[in-house]
Design an enzyme around this catalytic site. Structure first.
Site, PDB file in Angstrom:
ATOM      1  N   ASP A   8      73.593  30.317  42.076  1.00 52.07           N
ATOM      2  CA  ASP A   8      72.763  30.575  41.105  1.00 52.07           C
ATOM      3  C   ASP A   8      73.598  30.090  39.780  1.00 52.07           C
ATOM      4  OD1 ASP A   8      70.778  32.137  39.795  1.00 52.07           O
ATOM      5  OD2 ASP A   8      72.109  33.687  39.170  1.00 52.07           O
ATOM      6  N   ASP A  31      62.252  35.435  40.479  1.00 49.43           N
ATOM      7  CA  ASP A  31      62.419  35.527  38.737  1.00 49.43           C
ATOM      8  C   ASP A  31      60.847  35.344  38.064  1.00 49.43           C
ATOM      9  OD1 ASP A  31      64.785  36.804  38.743  1.00 49.43           O
ATOM     10  OD2 ASP A  31      65.889  35.085  38.451  1.00 49.43           O
ATOM     11  N   GLU A  58      70.914  25.820  41.626  1.00 49.31           N
ATOM     12  CA  GLU A  58      69.635  26.413  40.992  1.00 49.31           C
ATOM     13  C   GLU A  58      70.141  25.539  39.676  1.00 49.31           C
ATOM     14  OE1 GLU A  58      68.521  27.841  37.964  1.00 49.31           O
ATOM     15  OE2 GLU A  58      69.685  29.532  38.098  1.00 49.31           O
TER      16      GLU A  58
END
Length: 481
Positions: free
Chosen positions: A293, A392, A340
């Site tokens: 992430d 998300d 990401e």
């Protein structure tokens, strides 16, 4: 290759949230029949306030909420007539993970007592072996969690100084007086990893790889920071000096204030990034493929003064960049990672990603802003993973319905659809469009396969509660029957 994004908690369960039990095995069988390669899940660490898997009590522990109770009943460690089990089964408010765990913790404590009293020598040997092998993180985690409940679950920064600052005599005395409880927290991890590894082995034998997720930052309220304060930007009183977030932009006028303590990369560099190497190595054993992430934070990261109420007054500081990934490769070889890399990327971040060689991410929902966006499929590169949206984002249907008339027209035109196309047809064509792209891997949220609106959204960033992280759908009970 292709896969489905759905967290374990979204599986059907009689006990509130999905577990590593029979429904997970049925889902693996379904994925195989559906021609999939990957099952992408969210971080599996123990969750705290807000139930976010990105705010965990440990970077290495597993979430006891995911332990399958039915397996413990079969093993004779839990009675199917247990009153706490009945209360847990009656609980239907999926969003309140913490309240459910209060009952599950009691059940797991009883399982630990039964194990200690009745387990055979082989099982006790395996438990001891697990504890010894993982002592480098497990000892601190188990004591941390025991103390956290001893202190009524307040943050460790509010504990008495001798506990907060890890006075050796205080810790030794606590371990002596609360040894059974500490052992119980270790036992929960033993159960989690035994069940998880059995599920992963089953999946891999059927050609399904587990695609996991590693948050870049760790929670302030975690055993990692309590036990290793020297690795983070903390003052002498172990309070953060700077915290993580994102600067203001068109979507967030005051920025995003995540609040996670930042790494002291100078210290990490002098220590040859040993903690990060261990973390990546641990993740590589847990998952077949790992998404890191906020990858851009390794090149430079946004540092906000601790105590600020918004992210408006932060500054960009230099991260380790390729020094970290070179150290990882030198120690571990080629590890299967996905970066990401969403959002605004500088040339330096792009250069780091290219040098690292990891696939980046494409999100189809980001591509329809009225210009030739890099997120539209004709601009993709092969070394990437494509999504319509991630956990998300809005669901594909919810996102499409939220567009104005011009936006919907632009989407339909790109997909080759006329105005008579139904909303569900648009979602199907978005999936087809992602599948047809040159990206080497395509992952679709289960909500989009089911063509669900935003009531099924997994998370709304920068918000707490409101059903975040709690999505389940009754149709899953019938999907793979």
């Amino acid at each position: 290759t292709c896969g489905v994004l759905m967290h374990i908690t979204s599986l059907p369960s009689p006990y509130g949230v999905g577990t590593l039990g029979s429904e997970a095995y049925k889902f693996v069988d379904f994925l195989k029949k559906a021609g999939q390669t990957y099952w992408q899940i969210l971080p599996v660490g123990p969750t705290g306030f807000g139930d976010s898997p990105y705010q965990s009590y440990s970077a290495f522990a597993g979430n006891p909420m995911l332990i399958d109770i039915d397996e413990l009943i079969k093993a004779g460690l839990v009675s199917e007539d247990d009153k706490d089990l009945k209360i847990l089964a009656e609980k239907k408010e999926f969003a309140d993970f913490g309240q459910m765990f209060s009952f599950k913790r009691l059940i797991l404590a009883k399982a630990h007592a039964a194990f200690a009293a009745n387990a055979d020598s082989e099982q006790k040997y395996l438990f001891g072996k697990f504890c010894r092998k993982n002592a480098w993180w497990l000892d601190d985690y188990a004591m941390f969690m025991s103390m956290k409940y001893f202190f009524k679950q307040v943050m460790w920064t509010e504990w008495a100084d001798s506990y907060r600052l890890r006075d050796p005599q205080t810790l030794a005395k606590y371990a002596e007086e609360h040894g059974v409880d500490i052992d119980c927290w270790k036992f929960m991890q033993f159960l989690f990893f035994r069940q998880y590894k059995n599920l992963k082995k089953y999946a891999n034998k059927r050609g399904i790889s587990i695609y996991g997720d590693m948050p870049i930052y760790v929670s302030m309220d975690s055993s990692d920071i309590w036990a290793n304060p020297e690795m983070f930007m903390l003052d002498s009183d172990r309070k953060p000096t700077k915290v993580a977030g994102c600067p203001p932009d068109d979507f967030s006028p005051t920025g995003q204030l995540w609040g996670n303590p930042l790494y002291d990369w100078d210290y990490m560099d002098k220590n040859n990034y040993k903690w990060w190497i261990k973390r990546v190595q641990y993740s590589a054993k847990l998952f077949d493929l790992t998404r890191i992430d906020h990858f851009r934070g390794f090149e430079s990261f946004y540092a906000i003064p601790a105590g600020d109420k918004t992210a408006e007054h932060g500054e960009w500081l230099q991260g380790p960049s390729m020094k970290l990934f070179s150290a990882i490769k030198a120690d571990l070889g080629d590890v299967k990672l996905v970066a990401e890399d969403l959002g605004f990327l500088t040339d330096e971040v792009k250069a780091m990603l290219k040098a690292a060689g990891y696939p980046g991410m494409n999100v189809l929902e980001f591509g329809f802003g009225g210009e030739d966006s890099s997120y539209l499929p004709h601009n993709y590169v092969k070394n990437s993973v494509v999504y319509i949206g991630t956990h998300d984002n809005e669901t594909a249907l919810g996102w499409y319905l939220a567009q104005n008339k011009a936006g919907k027209k632009r989407i339909r035109k790109y997909l080759g659809l006329d105005k008579s196309a139904s909303d569900s047809k648009v979602v199907r064509e978005l999936i087809r469009c992602a599948y047809a792209s040159v990206s080497e891997n395509c992952v679709i949220q289960m909500q989009d396969w089911l063509c669900l609106d935003n009531s099924a959204r997994m998370n709304i960033p920068s918000t707490i509660g409101g059903g975040n992280w709690a999505w389940q759908h009754s149709f899953l009970l019938y999907l793979y029957r």
